[in-house]
Design a protein around this motif. Sequence first.
Motif: not given
Length: 214
Positions: A71-79, A176-184
């Motif tokens: 969860e911490v890792y994903l938070e950092l990725l989102k930031k 860029r689009m694929m990365q946005e989708r991965i983040m989702e």
Amino acid sequence: LCVQLLDMCIENCGPRFQSLVVKKDFCKDKLVKLLNPRYNLPIDMQEKILTFIMTWARGFQGMVDVSEVKEVYLELLKKGVEFPSSDASRGGPKTSSQPSARSSPSSANPAKRSSLPLPTGPTLLLTPEQVGKLYSELDMAKMNVRVMSSILKENVPGSENPDDMNLLQKLYKTCRMMQERIMELLVTVENEDVIVELIQVNEDLNNVLLGHER
């Protein structure tokens, strides 16, 4: 010295110790807190801490719950935090086979945005059919990364090949689009194997996009 000691303990201690360091009150409230600019931590120490978080989020051998550090890792990725490459040489040996991939326009077609449904609730458990479709799309994203890396390495600033640059811009937008989708998907998918694959592809995308910006 504390970071070196922590690294040694992680390598040599078992699940009882590992399960403590991956708790949020340690990995976030203690380690990640040190990344605050006011502490002026040396770059190599900052990268070491980020590497810890990234590595721990992938799990350990044995029964260790890594949900909190993930969860911490994903938070950092989102930031928008950029994590160190897990393998600095990744992509290097593969370049010899990349020009052939670029020679065929059809093989360099950018991957389309995933059509997988977003969940109406907080999480999503993908069906085997959806997992297979997602892996197929991720394979296309990996190919785009390889082609993009090849173009970046073969073109010298100031004397670029126009055709390469046109393709590069298309690939950049697609990645860029694929990365946005991965983040989702990273914050919604429950499938552990899928999460590991998404994290790996996200790292590859981060590296090649950073190379493009440089």
